[in-house]
Motif scaffolding. Structure first.
Motif, PDB file in Angstrom:
ATOM      1  N   GLY A   1       0.817  -1.208   0.000  1.00  0.00           N
ATOM      2  CA  GLY A   1       0.000   0.000   0.000  1.00  0.00           C
ATOM      3  C   GLY A   1       0.853   1.261   0.000  1.00  0.00           C
ATOM      4  N   LEU A   2       1.971   1.238   0.740  1.00  0.00           N
ATOM      5  CA  LEU A   2       2.871   2.389   0.779  1.00  0.00           C
ATOM      6  C   LEU A   2       3.538   2.605  -0.583  1.00  0.00           C
ATOM      7  CD1 LEU A   2       4.536   1.953   4.292  1.00  0.00           C
ATOM      8  CD2 LEU A   2       2.875   3.681   3.595  1.00  0.00           C
ATOM      9  N   ILE A   3       3.892   1.514  -1.242  1.00  0.00           N
ATOM     10  CA  ILE A   3       4.447   1.631  -2.594  1.00  0.00           C
ATOM     11  C   ILE A   3       3.409   2.231  -3.535  1.00  0.00           C
ATOM     12  CG2 ILE A   3       5.302   0.320  -4.586  1.00  0.00           C
ATOM     13  CD1 ILE A   3       6.535  -1.661  -2.581  1.00  0.00           C
ATOM     14  N   ALA A   4       2.152   1.826  -3.356  1.00  0.00           N
ATOM     15  CA  ALA A   4       1.062   2.381  -4.171  1.00  0.00           C
ATOM     16  C   ALA A   4       0.926   3.883  -3.923  1.00  0.00           C
ATOM     17  CB  ALA A   4      -0.249   1.669  -3.842  1.00  0.00           C
ATOM     18  N   LEU A   5       1.114   4.312  -2.670  1.00  0.00           N
ATOM     19  CA  LEU A   5       1.044   5.743  -2.355  1.00  0.00           C
ATOM     20  C   LEU A   5       2.173   6.515  -3.051  1.00  0.00           C
ATOM     21  CD1 LEU A   5       0.135   5.789   1.468  1.00  0.00           C
ATOM     22  CD2 LEU A   5      -1.362   6.224  -0.485  1.00  0.00           C
TER      23      LEU A   5
ATOM     24  N   LYS B   1       3.834  10.124  -7.439  1.00  0.00           N
ATOM     25  CA  LYS B   1       4.558  10.321  -8.704  1.00  0.00           C
ATOM     26  C   LYS B   1       3.603  10.766  -9.805  1.00  0.00           C
ATOM     27  CE  LYS B   1       7.696   7.974 -11.899  1.00  0.00           C
ATOM     28  NZ  LYS B   1       8.686   9.063 -11.874  1.00  0.00           N
ATOM     29  N   ILE B   2       2.402  10.194  -9.811  1.00  0.00           N
ATOM     30  CA  ILE B   2       1.408  10.570 -10.826  1.00  0.00           C
ATOM     31  C   ILE B   2       0.941  12.010 -10.623  1.00  0.00           C
ATOM     32  CG2 ILE B   2      -0.948  10.115 -11.654  1.00  0.00           C
ATOM     33  CD1 ILE B   2      -0.441   7.148 -11.029  1.00  0.00           C
ATOM     34  N   ILE B   3       0.717  12.392  -9.354  1.00  0.00           N
ATOM     35  CA  ILE B   3       0.233  13.745  -9.058  1.00  0.00           C
ATOM     36  C   ILE B   3       1.286  14.794  -9.396  1.00  0.00           C
ATOM     37  CG2 ILE B   3      -0.561  15.314  -7.242  1.00  0.00           C
ATOM     38  CD1 ILE B   3      -1.722  12.878  -5.799  1.00  0.00           C
TER      39      ILE B   3
ATOM     40  N   ARG C   1       7.848  17.266  -7.634  1.00  0.00           N
ATOM     41  CA  ARG C   1       7.746  17.603  -6.214  1.00  0.00           C
ATOM     42  C   ARG C   1       8.089  16.390  -5.349  1.00  0.00           C
ATOM     43  NH1 ARG C   1       3.066  21.193  -5.223  1.00  0.00           N
ATOM     44  NH2 ARG C   1       4.615  22.850  -5.151  1.00  0.00           N
ATOM     45  N   LEU C   2       7.680  15.201  -5.789  1.00  0.00           N
ATOM     46  CA  LEU C   2       8.027  13.974  -5.058  1.00  0.00           C
ATOM     47  C   LEU C   2       9.543  13.824  -4.973  1.00  0.00           C
ATOM     48  CD1 LEU C   2       7.488  11.209  -3.766  1.00  0.00           C
ATOM     49  CD2 LEU C   2       7.245  10.276  -6.078  1.00  0.00           C
ATOM     50  N   LYS C   3      10.212  13.974  -6.090  1.00  0.00           N
ATOM     51  CA  LYS C   3      11.674  13.870  -6.112  1.00  0.00           C
ATOM     52  C   LYS C   3      12.306  14.922  -5.211  1.00  0.00           C
ATOM     53  CE  LYS C   3      15.632  13.960  -9.269  1.00  0.00           C
ATOM     54  NZ  LYS C   3      16.071  14.131 -10.691  1.00  0.00           N
TER      55      LYS C   3
END
Length: 213
Positions: free
Chosen positions: A20-24, A29-31, A35-37
């Protein structure tokens, strides 16, 4: 080579949570992949935090809500493993983890709400905004490293102590970076900063562990 002693935990539901955390992370990454990086390396990028302060994005948008869920879940897993390793939990089950997770989420939310209310009440929101944004940004940053450490120690012969010592180092680094990048504010208002630490950091942590135990 001598094998390290390792406390075995039923990891069936833990594996589901990790998936589930990997899915988050995929959702993040999709959103907003950039910013994630940036948040992954935020601990070493003061310029990114300054840009986040200027942008003044709502905490309740999809990206930040997902990031908050990822970080608090990861921290709850680390705390859960620590309590098991120290034989401080009466029951090792998903329900015990869920209680810890709810406690951790409640702790951060209540603490954040109180800080925001007080900063508005005393008209110092703009003065302390960088302080609050950097604090959460560093927490989000090390949560990705905590996630990797948790996966490694869960599915390898490494002793759980490795996870705890590494986590302590990460939180110490967070503290050092946080103080360094806010030194002007902290040392100019040292008395109030000490009061803040006692009221919003030490006391809530004490209450948090009392609730979990």
């Amino acid at each position: 080579m001598q094998a390290l002693e390792k406390n075995l935990i039923d990891s069936s539901w833990i594996t589901i949570i990790l998936v589930g955390l990997i899915a988050l992370i995929v959702v993040l990454k999709i959103i907003d992949s950039e910013r994630l990086k940036a948040y992954v390396f935020a601990l070493f990028n003061k310029g990114f935090i300054e840009s986040e302060v200027e942008e003044d994005t709502s905490f309740f948008n999809a990206f930040y809500s997902t990031l908050f869920l990822f970080s608090t879940t990861t921290l709850a897993l680390v705390i859960y493993t620590f309590l098991i390793d120290q034989n401080l939990l009466l029951e090792t089950s998903f329900s015990s983890f869920l209680y810890i997770f709810v406690t951790v989420v409640s702790y951060f939310l209540v603490k954040w709400i109180l800080e925001m209310l007080l900063s508005r009440l005393f008209l110092i929101k703009n003065t302390v905004r960088f302080y609050f944004v950097s604090k959460f940004s560093y927490f989000y940053s090390i949560s990705f490293l905590l996630f990797v450490l948790f996966v490694i120690t869960t599915y390898s012969p490494l002793n759980s102590s490795f996870l705890f010592y590494a986590s302590a180092v990460l939180f110490f680094m967070r503290l050092i970076f946080h103080i360094t990048n806010n030194k002007n504010l902290i040392f100019s208002q040292l008395f109030y900063f000490i009061l803040y630490i006692c009221a919003f950091e030490i006391a809530p942590l004490f209450i948090l562990f009392k609730l979990m135990l």
